[in-house]
Design an enzyme around this catalytic site. Structure first.
Site, PDB file in Angstrom:
ATOM      1  N   HIS A  18       0.866  -1.194   0.000  1.00 38.64           N
ATOM      2  CA  HIS A  18       0.000   0.000   0.000  1.00 38.64           C
ATOM      3  C   HIS A  18       0.890   1.228   0.000  1.00 38.64           C
ATOM      4  O   HIS A  18       1.319   1.706   1.053  1.00 38.64           O
ATOM      5  CB  HIS A  18      -0.918  -0.053   1.232  1.00 38.64           C
ATOM      6  CG  HIS A  18      -1.918   1.061   1.307  1.00 38.64           C
ATOM      7  ND1 HIS A  18      -3.077   0.968   2.060  1.00 38.64           N
ATOM      8  CD2 HIS A  18      -1.955   2.290   0.735  1.00 38.64           C
ATOM      9  CE1 HIS A  18      -3.758   2.093   1.950  1.00 38.64           C
ATOM     10  NE2 HIS A  18      -3.089   2.921   1.161  1.00 38.64           N
ATOM     11  N   HIS A  20       1.256   4.846  -2.349  1.00 40.48           N
ATOM     12  CA  HIS A  20       0.893   5.732  -3.467  1.00 40.48           C
ATOM     13  C   HIS A  20       2.180   6.391  -3.926  1.00 40.48           C
ATOM     14  O   HIS A  20       2.801   7.131  -3.142  1.00 40.48           O
ATOM     15  CB  HIS A  20      -0.108   6.790  -3.015  1.00 40.48           C
ATOM     16  CG  HIS A  20      -1.361   6.226  -2.426  1.00 40.48           C
ATOM     17  ND1 HIS A  20      -2.509   6.034  -3.160  1.00 40.48           N
ATOM     18  CD2 HIS A  20      -1.635   5.769  -1.181  1.00 40.48           C
ATOM     19  CE1 HIS A  20      -3.443   5.500  -2.387  1.00 40.48           C
ATOM     20  NE2 HIS A  20      -2.938   5.326  -1.177  1.00 40.48           N
ATOM     21  N   HIS A 201      -9.532   1.035  -1.206  1.00 42.90           N
ATOM     22  CA  HIS A 201      -9.499   1.641   0.120  1.00 42.90           C
ATOM     23  C   HIS A 201     -10.915   1.532   0.692  1.00 42.90           C
ATOM     24  O   HIS A 201     -11.889   1.877   0.007  1.00 42.90           O
ATOM     25  CB  HIS A 201      -9.143   3.122   0.029  1.00 42.90           C
ATOM     26  CG  HIS A 201      -7.688   3.392  -0.213  1.00 42.90           C
ATOM     27  ND1 HIS A 201      -6.990   2.839  -1.238  1.00 42.90           N
ATOM     28  CD2 HIS A 201      -6.813   4.196   0.472  1.00 42.90           C
ATOM     29  CE1 HIS A 201      -5.727   3.281  -1.182  1.00 42.90           C
ATOM     30  NE2 HIS A 201      -5.592   4.097  -0.165  1.00 42.90           N
ATOM     31  N   GLU A 204     -11.257   3.241   6.096  1.00 42.30           N
ATOM     32  CA  GLU A 204     -10.189   4.122   6.608  1.00 42.30           C
ATOM     33  C   GLU A 204     -10.900   5.195   7.440  1.00 42.30           C
ATOM     34  O   GLU A 204     -10.804   5.202   8.658  1.00 42.30           O
ATOM     35  CB  GLU A 204      -9.410   4.737   5.436  1.00 42.30           C
ATOM     36  CG  GLU A 204      -8.327   5.724   5.849  1.00 42.30           C
ATOM     37  CD  GLU A 204      -7.665   6.444   4.647  1.00 42.30           C
ATOM     38  OE1 GLU A 204      -8.211   6.385   3.521  1.00 42.30           O
ATOM     39  OE2 GLU A 204      -6.613   7.079   4.870  1.00 42.30           O
ATOM     40  N   ASP A 282       1.772   3.926   2.873  1.00 44.17           N
ATOM     41  CA  ASP A 282       0.731   4.788   2.291  1.00 44.17           C
ATOM     42  C   ASP A 282       1.348   5.961   1.500  1.00 44.17           C
ATOM     43  O   ASP A 282       1.524   5.855   0.286  1.00 44.17           O
ATOM     44  CB  ASP A 282      -0.225   5.274   3.385  1.00 44.17           C
ATOM     45  CG  ASP A 282      -1.616   5.644   2.866  1.00 44.17           C
ATOM     46  OD1 ASP A 282      -1.874   5.458   1.669  1.00 44.17           O
ATOM     47  OD2 ASP A 282      -2.445   6.100   3.672  1.00 44.17           O
ATOM     48  N   ASP A 283       1.638   7.068   2.200  1.00 39.88           N
ATOM     49  CA  ASP A 283       2.208   8.271   1.571  1.00 39.88           C
ATOM     50  C   ASP A 283       3.394   8.722   2.427  1.00 39.88           C
ATOM     51  O   ASP A 283       3.299   9.718   3.162  1.00 39.88           O
ATOM     52  CB  ASP A 283       1.143   9.371   1.502  1.00 39.88           C
ATOM     53  CG  ASP A 283      -0.077   8.931   0.715  1.00 39.88           C
ATOM     54  OD1 ASP A 283       0.007   8.896  -0.530  1.00 39.88           O
ATOM     55  OD2 ASP A 283      -1.093   8.584   1.343  1.00 39.88           O
TER      56      ASP A 283
HETATM   57  N1  ADE Z   1      -4.605   8.768  -1.762  1.00 42.62           N
HETATM   58  C1  ADE Z   1      -3.371   8.811  -1.269  1.00 42.62           C
HETATM   59  N2  ADE Z   1      -3.372   8.402   0.009  1.00 42.62           N
HETATM   60  C2  ADE Z   1      -4.640   8.071   0.324  1.00 42.62           C
HETATM   61  C3  ADE Z   1      -5.277   7.574   1.480  1.00 42.62           C
HETATM   62  N3  ADE Z   1      -4.620   7.318   2.605  1.00 42.62           N
HETATM   63  N4  ADE Z   1      -6.605   7.378   1.454  1.00 42.62           N
HETATM   64  C4  ADE Z   1      -7.293   7.641   0.348  1.00 42.62           C
HETATM   65  N5  ADE Z   1      -6.742   8.109  -0.780  1.00 42.62           N
HETATM   66  C5  ADE Z   1      -5.411   8.320  -0.791  1.00 42.62           C
HETATM   67 ZN    ZN Z   2      -3.751   4.790   0.610  1.00 42.74          ZN
END
Ligand code: ADE
Ligand code: ZN
Length: 353
Positions: A18, A20, A201, A204, A282-283
């Site tokens: 996971h 991005h 997703h 969350e 994630d990011d």
């Molecule tokens: N796009 C990038 N990170 C995300 C996240 N945590 N949840 C939803 N969309 C995303």
């Molecule tokens: Zn994500």
């Protein structure tokens, strides 16, 4: 946690499921690309941009994330971003990554989807002989319409053929609340017909019902996040029985205030109830760390045991979209690291808990 245990976790071979790729853009690279491409940013300096990373929820993050992604224009930009991620992931022990990208963020600015995929692919192909295996997953932005997703899917069809070795599936991301999985039933059905992998997703910020919907209507094979599943015991049983994995991102959940404290994160309870939990970043450029930082933060706050960490690491490989032979080889690498020097007996000083 003992330093020995932290070292054992940090050095373990890992899968990251996971991630991005646009969320790996570090502020320094955002400014470099903005200058190179003549893109004006609403921040005067790297420090001012970093100071804006004080998120209150998912939307407050997404607004900045899309602004950051606006500096990406050329194939070289996508290459450079991906190559930088690969270096950081390799340093954290990642040997296999399944990487999300958001084509609609780029096509709406006039960047062709083929440019996006070619740049990412070039970096991933270069990493392959260096022991870094990878796949790409094309994500649809759920705040846009399903017609937009369908048009994106149609435009990507030649790429699914040309890059079949890498581009193996579709996902669903962006603003969750008010955009249920049911909105994307047709495009996921088309992808299924073509034999593509499917993830989404769900749970969350959105309710557990969105997780059931993603499973029932989109027939996804993994759930991204899914941490709110804990609110519905029958859903937890369903996830445990089917071994549908959750790609959990602890630091993301903390920064976006899904949990007010890492000690309240649900991943340990889910794991104890038999759910196939994995740990991911994630990011990472926005949430304060790459995959090792996520492992260490969760392990520390939740006092995860040696056995729990091994199970999570192994789940990453079990849940990955590789061939059985590739999976077995990766798990063998994990086992060689994890069990090295340990008798496996309780109380063994070399098996820290
Ligand atoms: N796009 C990038 N990170 C995300 C996240 N945590 N949840 C939803 N969309 C995303
Ligand atoms: Zn994500």
């Amino acid at each position: 946690m003992t330093p020995t245990f932290a070292k054992k976790i940090a050095g373990a071979p890992k899968a990251e499921l996971h991630l991005h790729i646009e969320g790996s853009l570090e502020p320094e690279l955002i400014f470099k690309l903005a200058k190179r491409n003549g893109v004006a940013l609403p921040y005067d300096s790297i420090e001012a941009l970093r100071a804006a990373y004080a998120f209150t929820d998912l939307q407050s993050f997404l607004d900045i994330y899309y602004a950051g992604a606006s500096v990406l224009r050329t194939e070289d930009d996508f290459y450079e971003m991906t190559a930088a991620y690969v270096e950081r992931a390799r340093a954290d022990g990642v040997i296999h990554a399944e990487i999300f990208f958001d084509p609609q963020t780029h096509t709406e600015r006039g960047v062709p989807i083929a440019t996006v995929v070619a740049g990412i692919e070039r970096a991933l192909a270069e990493a392959e002989p260096r022991g870094f295996s990878s796949k790409m997953i094309l994500c649809f932005l759920r705040h846009l319409s399903e017609d937009d997703a369908l048009a994106t899917f149609e435009s990507a069809l030649p790429l699914f053929d040309a890059y079949a070795h890498r581009l193996i599936g579709i996902g669903l991301d962006s603003s969750e609340r008010g955009h249920p999985p049911s909105k994307f039933e047709r495009v996921f059905a088309k992808a299924r017909t073509r034999g593509l992998k499917r993830v989404a997703h769900a749970g969350e910020e959105g309710p557990p019902a969105y997780i059931d919907e993603a499973l029932d209507l989109l027939q996804v094979e993994r759930i991204d996040h899914g941490v709110r599943s804990i609110e519905d015991p029958s859903l937890v049983t369903r996830l445990a029985n089917t071994r549908i994995a959750l790609t959990v991102c602890p630091l993301s959940n903390l920064k976006l205030r899904v949990f007010d404290d890492m000690k309240h994160h649900t991943l340990k309870t889910l794991l104890e109830r038999g759910v196939a939990v994995t740990i991911n970043s994630d990011d990472p450029a926005y949430f304060g760390g790459y995959v090792n930082a996520n492992y260490l933060a969760a392990a520390d706050a939740l006092a995860l045991s040696d056995a729990a960490l091994y199970a999570i690491l192994r789940n990453g490989f079990e849940a990955s979209f590789v061939t059985p032979a590739e999976r077995n080889a990766m798990i063998a690498q994990l086992d060689a690291h994890w069990h090295a020097g340990s008798t496996g007996k309780p109380g063994d000083a070399r098996s820290p808990s």
